[in-house]
Design a protein around this motif. Structure first.
Motif, PDB file in Angstrom:
ATOM      1  N   ILE A 138       3.748  -4.554   4.888  1.00 31.27           N
ATOM      2  CA  ILE A 138       4.625  -4.817   6.041  1.00 31.27           C
ATOM      3  C   ILE A 138       4.602  -3.620   6.992  1.00 31.27           C
ATOM      4  N   ASP A 139       4.273  -2.463   6.467  1.00 29.43           N
ATOM      5  CA  ASP A 139       4.053  -1.291   7.314  1.00 29.43           C
ATOM      6  C   ASP A 139       2.532  -1.213   7.549  1.00 29.43           C
ATOM      7  N   GLU A 141       2.316  -5.716 -10.024  1.00 26.76           N
ATOM      8  CA  GLU A 141       2.957  -4.613 -10.734  1.00 26.76           C
ATOM      9  C   GLU A 141       4.209  -5.142 -11.452  1.00 26.76           C
ATOM     10  N   ASN A 172      10.135   7.478  -1.697  1.00 26.04           N
ATOM     11  CA  ASN A 172      10.989   6.335  -1.314  1.00 26.04           C
ATOM     12  C   ASN A 172      11.559   5.670  -2.571  1.00 26.04           C
ATOM     13  N   TRP A 178      10.499  13.196  -7.367  1.00 22.98           N
ATOM     14  CA  TRP A 178       9.094  13.188  -6.912  1.00 22.98           C
ATOM     15  C   TRP A 178       8.732  11.991  -6.039  1.00 22.98           C
ATOM     16  N   HIS A 179       9.440  10.848  -6.146  1.00 25.57           N
ATOM     17  CA  HIS A 179       9.029   9.666  -5.370  1.00 25.57           C
ATOM     18  C   HIS A 179       9.631   9.759  -3.965  1.00 25.57           C
ATOM     19  N   CYS A 218       0.846  -1.203   0.000  1.00 21.59           N
ATOM     20  CA  CYS A 218       0.000   0.000   0.000  1.00 21.59           C
ATOM     21  C   CYS A 218       0.875   1.245   0.000  1.00 21.59           C
TER      22      CYS A 218
HETATM   23  N1  LIG Z   1       5.032   4.943  -8.128  1.00 23.47           N
HETATM   24  C1  LIG Z   1       4.587   4.894  -9.360  1.00 23.47           C
HETATM   25  O1  LIG Z   1       4.285   5.931  -9.989  1.00 23.47           O
HETATM   26  C2  LIG Z   1       4.416   3.579 -10.049  1.00 23.47           C
HETATM   27  C3  LIG Z   1       3.773   3.568 -11.292  1.00 23.47           C
HETATM   28  C4  LIG Z   1       3.547   2.368 -11.933  1.00 23.47           C
HETATM   29  C5  LIG Z   1       4.000   1.206 -11.361  1.00 23.47           C
HETATM   30  N2  LIG Z   1       4.650   1.214 -10.160  1.00 23.47           N
HETATM   31  C6  LIG Z   1       5.110  -0.066  -9.608  1.00 23.47           C
HETATM   32  O2  LIG Z   1       4.367  -0.351  -8.438  1.00 23.47           O
HETATM   33  C7  LIG Z   1       5.177  -1.080  -7.515  1.00 23.47           C
HETATM   34  C8  LIG Z   1       5.180  -0.327  -6.209  1.00 23.47           C
HETATM   35  O3  LIG Z   1       5.675   0.974  -6.438  1.00 23.47           O
HETATM   36  P1  LIG Z   1       5.385   2.164  -5.421  1.00 23.47           P
HETATM   37  O4  LIG Z   1       5.861   3.389  -6.070  1.00 23.47           O
HETATM   38  O5  LIG Z   1       3.974   2.085  -4.915  1.00 23.47           O
HETATM   39  O6  LIG Z   1       6.419   1.742  -4.256  1.00 23.47           O
HETATM   40  P2  LIG Z   1       6.372   2.191  -2.727  1.00 23.47           P
HETATM   41  O7  LIG Z   1       7.735   1.932  -2.178  1.00 23.47           O
HETATM   42  O8  LIG Z   1       5.776   3.544  -2.611  1.00 23.47           O
HETATM   43  O9  LIG Z   1       5.336   1.147  -2.102  1.00 23.47           O
HETATM   44  C9  LIG Z   1       5.603  -0.247  -1.974  1.00 23.47           C
HETATM   45  C10 LIG Z   1       4.867  -0.755  -0.743  1.00 23.47           C
HETATM   46  O10 LIG Z   1       5.096  -2.157  -0.632  1.00 23.47           O
HETATM   47  C11 LIG Z   1       5.350  -2.453   0.737  1.00 23.47           C
HETATM   48  N3  LIG Z   1       6.138  -3.681   0.790  1.00 23.47           N
HETATM   49  C12 LIG Z   1       7.414  -3.856   0.381  1.00 23.47           C
HETATM   50  N4  LIG Z   1       7.808  -5.136   0.564  1.00 23.47           N
HETATM   51  C13 LIG Z   1       6.734  -5.769   1.102  1.00 23.47           C
HETATM   52  C14 LIG Z   1       6.513  -7.110   1.516  1.00 23.47           C
HETATM   53  N5  LIG Z   1       7.471  -8.045   1.424  1.00 23.47           N
HETATM   54  N6  LIG Z   1       5.310  -7.433   2.031  1.00 23.47           N
HETATM   55  C15 LIG Z   1       4.333  -6.484   2.147  1.00 23.47           C
HETATM   56  N7  LIG Z   1       4.483  -5.199   1.767  1.00 23.47           N
HETATM   57  C16 LIG Z   1       5.679  -4.849   1.251  1.00 23.47           C
HETATM   58  C17 LIG Z   1       6.088  -1.236   1.268  1.00 23.47           C
HETATM   59  O11 LIG Z   1       6.001  -1.149   2.699  1.00 23.47           O
HETATM   60  C18 LIG Z   1       5.345  -0.106   0.549  1.00 23.47           C
HETATM   61  O12 LIG Z   1       4.246   0.368   1.284  1.00 23.47           O
HETATM   62  C19 LIG Z   1       6.550  -1.209  -8.168  1.00 23.47           C
HETATM   63  O13 LIG Z   1       6.661  -2.462  -8.799  1.00 23.47           O
HETATM   64  C20 LIG Z   1       6.561  -0.087  -9.219  1.00 23.47           C
HETATM   65  O14 LIG Z   1       7.394  -0.406 -10.316  1.00 23.47           O
HETATM   66  C21 LIG Z   1       4.838   2.380  -9.481  1.00 23.47           C
END
Ligand SMILES: NC(=O)c1ccc[n+]([C@@H]2O[C@H](COP(=O)([O-])OP(=O)(O)OC[C@H]3O[C@@H](n4cnc5c(N)ncnc54)[C@H](O)[C@@H]3O)[C@@H](O)[C@H]2O)c1
Length: 359
Positions: A37-38, A95, A164, A161-162, A12
């Motif tokens: 996990i958070d 994803e 983390n 912009w991201h 999430c």
């Molecule tokens: N941010 C974007 O604009 C974007 C766009 C398209 C696709 N994506 C894809 O979406 C995925 C997530 O990206 P994001 O930007 O949301 O990352 P993020 O770091 O903001 O969020 C990832 C979440 O996953 C959780 N997490 C990590 N490992 C875990 C585990 N083992 N068990 C449970 N939860 C866990 C983290 O605590 C975090 O809340 C990636 O594969 C990324 O390539 C992101």
């Protein structure tokens, strides 16, 4: 698979909001739970979305009501979460990329086959009107036999912009594994599977600075190549030149151009679901914008999951594991080709996914 399918989201973070905004438009899938996990992140989702329960990852996986896990974790966790979901008897849609390595991705696909559950994977942008209209133009012969394509993704990286951005600069990240899935899934949709690749890549800086959020100013290490170029030799003989960079300020190049013996096509951003497709035929003085003729109208992140839910048993979903595996092998091989300065053959093959009529 029963209808509607109950979805449990694991992960999430930043992208979950885009999926949650799509669900009200979908009819064959609904979200019932969220985990991370958070725990606070899952609770924040549940608070904002009535009907969604926050739970631990273990509770979500053990919940018989969850049919499909929507895996929105970071790339390094994709395979681990997918394997746990499959082990719990659930289908998984995740994803991109499918996994951080083809070795892990193969384990996911094999486990899913053994458990008789489905694997789907982003990007589903290729199911939108932009790429699907371009595909129809090619299939209808508007450019003649396709000969080549150029794909350009040039940005300074996501850290401005991201909040983390760590995952973008470790195994499973970099401009190729992060953005390549959009471009290469589109190229395979347009021109078919890839038979071999050559490449060159560079790794320009040892660290990057986070530009926003609570960690603004923190430096993070970079262990991936951040500028990757190469040529994909499609099984059809068409050649796609790709340029994927987190080392560029900007670009005015088209995201994707496809050139055929009698016409050239400008294809819209494959990280979007829509956008204009432009055609110039041999001898024409101007470019023309094609009418939207195929694809899911007004689609957004999550349509691939619904498409998977609507795919008949025994059929591969359009945004399916086989396409995602092939794309991952192409990307991994491109980096190998760059390191070894030689062409690398691609072992996997996938069919072009079935086209999407205008829906
Ligand atoms: N941010 C974007 O604009 C974007 C766009 C398209 C696709 N994506 C894809 O979406 C995925 C997530 O990206 P994001 O930007 O949301 O990352 P993020 O770091 O903001 O969020 C990832 C979440 O996953 C959780 N997490 C990590 N490992 C875990 C585990 N083992 N068990 C449970 N939860 C866990 C983290 O605590 C975090 O809340 C990636 O594969 C990324 O390539 C992101």
């Amino acid at each position: 698979m029963g209808q509607p399918l109950n979805v449990g989201i694991i992960g999430c973070g930043t992208i979950v909001a885009a999926y949650l905004a799509t669900f009200p438009k979908l009819t064959t899938v609904k979200v019932i739970s969220a985990a991370d996990i958070d725990a606070a992140r899952a609770e924040a989702v549940a608070l904002k979305h009535p009907g969604v329960r926050a739970m631990s990852v273990a509770e979500l996986l053990a919940d018989d009501q969850v049919d499909v896990v929507l895996n929105l974790t970071i790339p390094l966790a994709h395979a681990e979460i997918a394997l746990q979901a499959i082990d719990a008897g659930k289908s998984v849609y995740g994803e991109k990329p499918l996994a951080a390595t083809t070795r892990e991705a193969r384990a996911v696909l094999d486990a899913a086959t053994a458990a008789d559950v489905r694997v789907g994977c982003a990007p589903d942008t290729v199911l939108g009107t932009g790429i699907q209209t371009a595909r129809k133009a090619i299939d209808d012969g508007l450019i003649g036999a396709p000969i080549s394509a150029m794909a350009t993704m040039a940005t300074p990286g996501p850290e401005p912009w991201h909040p983390n951005p760590d995952f973008y600069y470790v195994l499973g990240g970099g401009p190729l594994l992060d953005m390549g899935p959009y471009y290469i899934s589109a190229l395979v949709t347009l021109l078919g599977p890839v038979a071999s690749v050559i490449g060159a890549a560079s790794h320009t800086r040892a660290s990057r600075t986070i530009g926003s959020g609570p960690r603004q100013g923190e430096r993070i290490p970079v262990s991936t190549d951040t500028h990757v170029t190469g040529v994909l030799v499609h099984a059809s003989g068409a050649l796609s030149t790709i340029f994927m960079s987190f080392d560029a300020v900007g670009s005015v190049s088209a995201n994707i151009e496809v050139h055929g013996e009698s016409g050239s096509l400008v294809v819209p951003d494959p990280n979007r679901f829509d956008g204009d497709v432009r055609l110039r035929t041999l001898g024409a003085k101007e470019w023309e914008t094609l009418a939207v003729s195929a694809g899911y109208l007004q689609s957004s992140r999550g349509f691939g999951l619904e498409d998977m839910a609507n795919t008949a048993a025994g059929q591969e979903p359009r945004a399916g594991g086989k396409l995602a595996f092939h794309v991952l092998e192409v990307m991994e091989s491109l980096l190998t080709a760059a390191r070894q300065a030689k062409a690398v053959a691609i072992e996997s093959r996938c069919d072009r996914p079935p086209s999407v009529p205008l829906i």
